[in-house]
Design an enzyme around this catalytic site. Structure first.
Site, PDB file in Angstrom:
ATOM      1  N   GLY A   1     -40.662  33.018  86.826  1.00  0.00           N
ATOM      2  CA  GLY A   1     -40.987  33.676  85.574  1.00  0.00           C
ATOM      3  C   GLY A   1     -41.937  34.839  85.758  1.00  0.00           C
ATOM      4  N   SER A   2     -41.888  35.760  84.807  1.00  0.00           N
ATOM      5  CA  SER A   2     -42.885  36.835  84.760  1.00  0.00           C
ATOM      6  C   SER A   2     -44.216  36.275  84.265  1.00  0.00           C
ATOM      7  CB  SER A   2     -42.408  37.936  83.815  1.00  0.00           C
ATOM      8  OG  SER A   2     -41.180  38.474  84.238  1.00  0.00           O
ATOM      9  N   GLY A   3     -45.246  37.102  84.343  1.00  0.00           N
ATOM     10  CA  GLY A   3     -46.567  36.676  83.915  1.00  0.00           C
ATOM     11  C   GLY A   3     -47.458  36.207  85.039  1.00  0.00           C
ATOM     12  N   HIS A   4     -46.897  36.145  86.278  1.00  0.00           N
ATOM     13  CA  HIS A   4     -47.658  35.692  87.446  1.00  0.00           C
ATOM     14  C   HIS A   4     -47.924  36.831  88.422  1.00  0.00           C
ATOM     15  CE1 HIS A   4     -46.985  31.701  85.974  1.00  0.00           C
ATOM     16  NE2 HIS A   4     -45.680  31.779  86.155  1.00  0.00           N
TER      17      HIS A   4
ATOM     18  N   ASP B   1     -36.413  26.372  87.143  1.00  0.00           N
ATOM     19  CA  ASP B   1     -36.102  27.051  88.397  1.00  0.00           C
ATOM     20  C   ASP B   1     -35.158  26.219  89.252  1.00  0.00           C
ATOM     21  OD1 ASP B   1     -37.758  29.494  88.265  1.00  0.00           O
ATOM     22  OD2 ASP B   1     -39.421  28.094  88.203  1.00  0.00           O
TER      23      ASP B   1
ATOM     24  N   HIS C   1     -49.079  27.580  84.098  1.00  0.00           N
ATOM     25  CA  HIS C   1     -48.488  27.817  82.776  1.00  0.00           C
ATOM     26  C   HIS C   1     -49.288  27.117  81.687  1.00  0.00           C
ATOM     27  CE1 HIS C   1     -45.084  27.843  85.727  1.00  0.00           C
ATOM     28  NE2 HIS C   1     -44.944  29.035  85.188  1.00  0.00           N
TER      29      HIS C   1
END
Length: 332
Positions: free
Chosen positions: A56-59, A112, A219
């Site tokens: 995911g994005s955001g990392h 994932d 998360h």
């Protein structure tokens, strides 16, 4: 609850606009041949195992920042805190596979696992051999190693696998070395504040001022406990006590260290943590071979940090030292 402040346009466009900005800044390192897939401009080649990572994005800088020669060949990019769907994973793999097979590397999260497994099945129907290594370095997210999450220790595991592939090792050996790296990598974190998704701009959990959560996931997954905020040294001591008890090194062993920021923690504070890490490891008779300090696996604007230790050996050390040249990470 009031909305958080973000420098965005429309939350639903944040990932695509971020990717546009990444490509504008790093076109010398990266290609974007298909939607939601980033490919190394100089890494892939015929006869080399292709290393494909993603999540995911955001990392950021995970995962897209670790694509380049000597590390990952491609990354599939999901929405914020969400797995990429199978098609970008397939597209990324097809764009970089050189006839020697593909290694999938990603963190142990249900979405994932499901989507990368589907992608692997589709690729194998096309005659492309795929191996998968799921990272599980979060030392306190579950008692059983295979149930744990993959967090900031991904950086070291990706690095080992990318080096092995760059050196020309065959697919099964690259996968074996990635498994070996994962088994010797341990991470634990602490959160001091929540983060908010671009789409909602609302905090994804509540953590009162003056408190911290030990062991929280990237998360916002629950950690071990909440308690009053303690000193940097006290936090490091608890984390290292936990990691070293699981790692069980002996005097003279060599260690790689990552002190990772979760997005909003100043470098000053990360280096204060690292000072204690260095002192504690020296006192334990361990040799620090390599140290990284900074943002390597973040959680949007979460305040907090994690500490990762990799227990090096004669196999892992040269692979960790192998040169790489990525958009957001360079060595050698």
């Amino acid at each position: 609850m009031s909305l958080t402040q973000k420098l965005i346009n429309d939350g639903k466009d944040a990932v695509e606009e971020m990717l546009d900005g990444v490509m504008a800044a790093h076109a010398s390192h990266l290609l974007r041949p298909v939607p939601r897939a980033i490919v190394a401009r100089h890494g892939p080649r015929a006869g080399k195992v292709a290393v494909v990572i993603g999540g995911g994005s955001g990392h950021e800088p995970s995962f897209l920042g670790f694509v380049g020669k000597g590390l990952a060949d491609a990354a599939a990019i999901g929405n914020v805190f969400a797995s990429p769907p199978p098609q970008p994973i397939i597209d990324a793999s097809l764009a970089v596979q050189g006839g020697a097979g593909v290694l999938f590397l990603y963190g142990n999260y249900a979405g994932d696992v499901m989507n990368f497994t589907m992608a692997a099945e589709m690729l194998e129907l096309d005659g492309i051999e795929v191996r998968t290594v799921v990272t599980t370095d979060d030392a306190v997210s579950a008692p059983a190693r295979d149930k744990r999450r993959g967090v900031a220790g991904n950086v070291f595991i990706f690095k080992v696998a990318g080096a092995a592939a760059d050196l020309g090792h065959p697919l099964d050996e690259v996968a074996r070395l990635a498994c070996h790296a994962n088994a010797r990598t341990f991470t634990m974190g602490v959160a001091l504040s929540a983060c908010s998704l671009p789409q909602t701009r609302r905090l994804n959990f509540e953590l009162p001022p003056g408190e911290m959560e030990i062991g929280m996931g990237i998360h916002g997954e629950p950690g071990l406990r909440r308690e009053a905020l303690r000193s940097a040294n006290a936090v490091v001591d608890e984390i290292l006590d936990t990691l070293l008890a699981q790692m069980q090194p002996v005097t003279g062993d060599r260690i790689a260290v990552l002190v990772n920021g979760l997005g909003a923690t100043p470098l000053m504070e990360l280096y204060i943590l690292n000072a204690r890490v260095a002192a504690r490891l020296a006192k334990a008779g361990l040799v620090i071979h390599h140290t990284l300090v900074g943002n390597y696996c973040t959680s949007l604007e979460m305040t907090g940090a994690s500490i990762t230790l990799m227990h090096l050996d004669e196999t892992l050390q040269p692979l960790l030292d192998h040169p790489c040249d990525c958009a957001m990470f360079r060595q050698g």
